[in-house]
Scaffold this motif. Structure first.
Motif, PDB file in Angstrom:
ATOM      1  N   LEU A 181      43.832 -13.609  14.840  1.00 42.78           N
ATOM      2  CA  LEU A 181      42.208 -14.137  15.565  1.00 42.78           C
ATOM      3  C   LEU A 181      42.360 -15.600  16.387  1.00 42.78           C
ATOM      4  N   THR A 182      43.132 -16.543  15.462  1.00 47.41           N
ATOM      5  CA  THR A 182      42.640 -17.496  15.645  1.00 47.41           C
ATOM      6  C   THR A 182      44.615 -17.764  16.476  1.00 47.41           C
ATOM      7  N   GLN A 183      44.884 -16.829  16.873  1.00 41.90           N
ATOM      8  CA  GLN A 183      46.143 -17.087  17.941  1.00 41.90           C
ATOM      9  C   GLN A 183      45.632 -16.623  19.007  1.00 41.90           C
ATOM     10  N   ASP A 184      45.218 -15.496  18.991  1.00 39.60           N
ATOM     11  CA  ASP A 184      45.212 -14.176  19.568  1.00 39.60           C
ATOM     12  C   ASP A 184      43.422 -14.241  20.732  1.00 39.60           C
ATOM     13  N   GLY A 189      37.771 -20.263  15.517  1.00 36.90           N
ATOM     14  CA  GLY A 189      38.238 -20.996  15.271  1.00 36.90           C
ATOM     15  C   GLY A 189      39.029 -20.233  13.929  1.00 36.90           C
ATOM     16  N   PHE A 190      39.781 -21.117  12.864  1.00 39.30           N
ATOM     17  CA  PHE A 190      40.267 -21.111  11.003  1.00 39.30           C
ATOM     18  C   PHE A 190      38.689 -20.689  10.359  1.00 39.30           C
ATOM     19  N   ARG A 191      38.136 -21.630  10.950  1.00 40.54           N
ATOM     20  CA  ARG A 191      36.294 -20.473   9.926  1.00 40.54           C
ATOM     21  C   ARG A 191      35.466 -19.732  10.099  1.00 40.54           C
ATOM     22  N   THR A 192      35.339 -19.251  11.145  1.00 40.24           N
ATOM     23  CA  THR A 192      35.408 -18.028  12.204  1.00 40.24           C
ATOM     24  C   THR A 192      36.562 -16.781  10.858  1.00 40.24           C
ATOM     25  N   ALA A 193      38.077 -17.159  11.390  1.00 42.80           N
ATOM     26  CA  ALA A 193      38.382 -15.747  10.862  1.00 42.80           C
ATOM     27  C   ALA A 193      38.854 -15.930   9.425  1.00 42.80           C
ATOM     28  N   ASP A 194      38.246 -17.211   8.542  1.00 41.95           N
ATOM     29  CA  ASP A 194      37.869 -17.718   7.727  1.00 41.95           C
ATOM     30  C   ASP A 194      36.449 -16.329   6.852  1.00 41.95           C
ATOM     31  N   HIS A 195      36.204 -16.690   7.381  1.00 47.48           N
ATOM     32  CA  HIS A 195      34.697 -15.578   6.767  1.00 47.48           C
ATOM     33  C   HIS A 195      34.750 -14.490   7.155  1.00 47.48           C
ATOM     34  N   ILE A 196      35.922 -13.972   8.161  1.00 49.93           N
ATOM     35  CA  ILE A 196      36.161 -12.494   8.441  1.00 49.93           C
ATOM     36  C   ILE A 196      36.663 -11.931   7.610  1.00 49.93           C
ATOM     37  N   ARG A 211      48.575 -20.986   5.491  1.00 52.19           N
ATOM     38  CA  ARG A 211      48.996 -20.580   5.766  1.00 52.19           C
ATOM     39  C   ARG A 211      48.846 -21.074   7.676  1.00 52.19           C
ATOM     40  N   ALA A 212      47.105 -20.775   7.836  1.00 54.13           N
ATOM     41  CA  ALA A 212      46.347 -20.452   8.806  1.00 54.13           C
ATOM     42  C   ALA A 212      45.790 -21.705   8.769  1.00 54.13           C
ATOM     43  N   GLY A 213      45.268 -22.526   7.374  1.00 51.87           N
ATOM     44  CA  GLY A 213      44.053 -23.079   6.924  1.00 51.87           C
ATOM     45  C   GLY A 213      45.199 -24.643   7.221  1.00 51.87           C
ATOM     46  N   VAL A 214      46.464 -24.384   7.192  1.00 49.32           N
ATOM     47  CA  VAL A 214      47.544 -25.461   7.080  1.00 49.32           C
ATOM     48  C   VAL A 214      47.597 -26.051   8.881  1.00 49.32           C
ATOM     49  N   THR A 215      47.301 -25.216   9.797  1.00 47.24           N
ATOM     50  CA  THR A 215      47.979 -25.010  11.040  1.00 47.24           C
ATOM     51  C   THR A 215      46.185 -25.798  11.726  1.00 47.24           C
ATOM     52  N   TYR A 216      45.087 -25.018  10.471  1.00 42.15           N
ATOM     53  CA  TYR A 216      43.426 -25.717  11.071  1.00 42.15           C
ATOM     54  C   TYR A 216      43.225 -27.103  10.458  1.00 42.15           C
TER      55      TYR A 216
END
Length: 747
Positions: A181-184, A189-196, A211-216
């Motif tokens: 989701l964070t890419q598309d 953002g990461f926190r929204t995607a992470d909650h989901i 990986r998403a967390g490091v990029t965030y």
């Protein structure tokens, strides 16, 4: 949370773009209006809606929906009404009646699981049965996707964006990797995607998550603190804190990102620098383009002399001091030059002279600044049109809302012989890259700004790095002119910048200090000054001529609290003014507002109803007034006469602007500034923050707070370090000399 259940009787209004709808839901003899983001809701459906009841000034009691679910009917009578609503292509009232007569309470089960039986209904042949089955399946798929998303507390607004992005593959994508989701999906953002993801049961150590967390962390460091890279250890520490995962696992995924080429690790003398690839590419390209611009042969070389300057002085009735003369002559001699200096040092006079002399030599000159307000000031100061950098570079909409695309680039460069950019301290790395790519070899570039102000909101410290590289010619103006020196704003700004306390004399001056100790007292004084005392004494408009600034958002006298108080005094509720609630903001017609995020896709028009000029883009820091509020939109008229219509999704980027942070005021100039001097953490309460606030005032500034806080800010020159390497890259690249393989160095 309030809840209603009933049949959707009527779709009163629907915006197909953002899903906002006004619907009437009937239960028994009572109809209730429901408003909100209600994507895919259909007339005739039975729905259960969750939200909060509000009272609209015109339309009365409404349920503002937060989410809804469709209830599939089970009785023949309800099923017939459901099918007859036009919900499913190929089924009208007569066909709905015939289907229910044929299958009774089992009609929807037939449609879902055995649609071939539709041919048993008189008037439905094989082709029509296939169309009905296909459309019913699509409706069910959308409904199931909505139910799946809502199960994880995904708002209807976001759910609609996800479905528009992925269509029928939405559930498959989310189950495979919610962090996609964070890419598309813009705005996720990461926190929204992470909650989901965590709600869906994704393991905290899942590689996708790490990986998403490091990029965030890298992207957040760029957007929040302006870092172009992070030292590897700091990145790992921050990622561990956010992800709450073992360090070894985070390190492994950092290595994986490096192998995939998404991040680059570069060895420096003091650390291993970790870059997001886009940032490294931008930093290298800015360094390369500046050096190439510096070395490019010039076919149109102006020849200013001291005699030309003497003639200009006599013509304009002015006098250039030595530093100004050097700056003007340097602009003729050097292909790239930086002119920097504080208030009152004559930067505008220098720019005006350079423009006139360049034009007399037959050269075309383009003027630009990072923001609309700064461009407007430049236009007023020079008498010639200055554009925002986005407008100069001809912003063109791209697929990625995070990265703008410009019509002007190496394929179609700017035709100007000379480009002058003001307020350079605000220009970040990415925007500088776009500007340099749009310049032809041989174009002269003149960068003007105050290097002692706060750096750009975006990543990088471009102006300071260029100066520190010692590769580009720099002229620093230091002499304050007599007329400017009569202003206590100018005098005190220079005193603050040199670490001296400002002169606090409140008589016959344009610089005032009002001593207040408690936060409540500061808040009361600021509001009184901005709403009654200053407007009454100076006969100025409290909304357009006065700007309240504060170092921080939170607290009793922070920006958020001051905005609520100022709104109530300057634009109180009225039955003649429509309102709109969005998050923590209650917007009202006539409110002063500010855009807080670049939105490159926002459409604007300038002129009357005929829309004399149209374009795209509204930018972080743009200030305007709410012209009108309608049921599903809000219209803002910005300072440069651009008119932008905001829908529900865009409202999250709008805030009240009676008060704003000092950072948000960069590049702007206000007739009167009222500054709330609040106590805060040492890393925030620094000298250049105070200096930037004071230099935003054109006619007068009033500081309200404790003298102790003022003294600590003047003494605190420990500005937060930004991790950038542009200065070093410029120096190394320049040291290769004319014969150096610059392109190889870029690899």
């Amino acid at each position: 949370m309030d809840e209603i259940e009933g049949i959707v009787e009527e779709i009163i209004f629907r915006n197909e773009e953002n899903g906002y709808a006004v619907v009437s839901v009937r239960k028994g003899n009572t109809a209730q209006t429901v408003v909100g983001t209600l994507p895919f809701i259909k007339q005739g459906e039975r729905v259960r809606v969750f939200g909060a009841f509000t009272t609209h000034a015109v339309f009365g009691k409404q349920l503002k929906a937060e989410r809804y679910e469709t209830i599939i009917p089970t009785k023949a009578e309800e099923i017939e009404r459901y099918l007859a609503s036009g919900l499913i292509k190929g089924i009208g009232e007569m066909t709905a009646k015939a289907i229910v007569e044929a299958f009774g309470d089992d009609a929807l089960n037939v449609l879902a699981n055995d649609p071939g039986r539709l041919r048993e209904v008189e008037g439905i042949g094989p082709k029509r049965a296939a169309i009905i089955a296909e459309n019913y399946a699509a409706q069910q798929e959308t409904r199931e996707t909505m139910l799946f998303l809502q199960k994880y507390q995904i708002t209807p607004n976001l759910a609609m964006r996800i479905i528009k992005t992925y269509g029928s593959n939405a559930v498959t994508v989310l189950k495979a990797n919610p962090y996609q989701l964070t890419q598309d999906v813009p705005g996720v953002g990461f926190r929204t995607a992470d909650h989901i993801a965590l709600s869906m049961g994704v393991h905290p150590s899942d590689p996708h998550r790490l990986r998403a967390g490091v990029t965030y962390i890298l992207k957040d460091a760029a957007g929040g603190a302006g870092h172009v890279y992070l030292p590897r250890e700091k990145l790992l520490d921050a990622a561990q804190g956010v992800l709450q995962a073992p360090r070894e696992e985070v390190e492994n995924e950092l290595k994986a990102l490096a192998l995939m080429g998404e991040v680059i690790q570069e060895e420096r003398e003091d650390c291993t620098a970790v870059y997001h690839r886009a940032m490294l590419d931008a930093e290298k390209e800015v360094a390369l383009q500046l050096v190439l611009l510096q070395r490019a042969p010039r076919t149109k070389a102006p020849k200013f002399t001291n005699e030309d300057l003497d003639a200009f002085e006599e013509e304009q009735g002015i006098f250039f001091e030595a530093g100004q003369r050097r700056a003007i002559l340097q602009a003729a001699q050097s292909p790239v030059v930086v002119i920097t200096g504080g208030p009152g040092t004559g930067k505008t006079t220098v720019i005006n002279c350079i423009i006139r002399l360049m034009q007399r030599e037959g050269l075309t000159v383009s003027l630009a600044a990072p923001t609309g307000r700064a461009a407007k000031r430049m236009t007023e100061a020079t008498g010639q049109e200055a554009k925002t950098l986005h407008r100069l570079l001809e912003y063109a909409a791209g697929e990625d809302d995070a990265l703008p695309l410009f019509g002007k680039s190496e394929e179609d460069p700017l035709k100007a012989d000379v480009v002058i950019v003001d307020e350079m301290s605000m220009v970040d790395l990415m925007l500088m890259r776009s500007l340099l790519k749009a310049l032809r070899p041989g174009t002269r570039l003149i960068l003007v700004g105050d290097a002692d102000q706060l750096p750009s909101v975006g990543a990088g410290n471009v102006l300071k790095d260029i100066i520190e590289s010692r590769v580009i010619a720099v002229e620093r103006l230091t002499e304050v002119f007599r007329q400017a020196a009569q202003s206590h704003i100018v005098t005190n700004a220079h005193r603050i910048n040199s670490g001296e306390m400002p002169i606090l004399i409140n008589r016959d001056t344009d610089f005032f200090f009002e001593r207040r100790e408690s936060l409540a007292a500061i808040s009361d004084s600021v509001c009184a000054l901005a709403t009654t005392r200053l407007p009454g004494f100076y006969h100025i408009d409290p909304v357009r001529d006065i700007q309240v600034l504060a170092p921080m958002k939170k607290g009793e006298a922070g920006v958020w609290a001051l905005n609520r108080l100022l709104q109530e005094r300057l634009n109180p509720p009225s039955r003649h003014k429509k309102e709109r609630l969005s998050g923590d903001n209650r917007f009202r017609e006539g409110d002063k507002v500010m855009q807080v995020r670049n939105n490159y896709q926002a459409e604007w028009s300038r002129g009357a109803a005929q829309k004399e000029e149209e374009g795209l883009g509204v930018y972080n820091g743009d200030i305007g007034i709410i012209e009108s509020i309608e049921e599903n939109s809000l219209t803002v008229l910005f300072d440069d006469e651009r008119r932008v219509e905001y829908d529900e999704a865009m409202l999250q980027d709008l805030e009240l602007a009676y008060a704003m942070t000092i950072h948000k005021s960069q590049g702007s100039e206000f007739s009167t500034v009222v500054l709330a001097l609040l106590p805060g953490p040492p890393q925030m309460m620094v000298r250049n923050l105070l200096y930037t606030a004071v230099t935003r005032a054109k006619e007068r500034v009033v500081l309200v707070g404790s003298e102790g806080v003022l003294q600590r800010m003047v003494a605190n020159n420990k500005t937060a370090q930004r991790y950038t390497a542009l200065a070093e890259r410029l120096y190394r690249l320049d040291s290769l000399g004319e014969g150096g393989d610059a392109l190889k160095w870029m690899q």
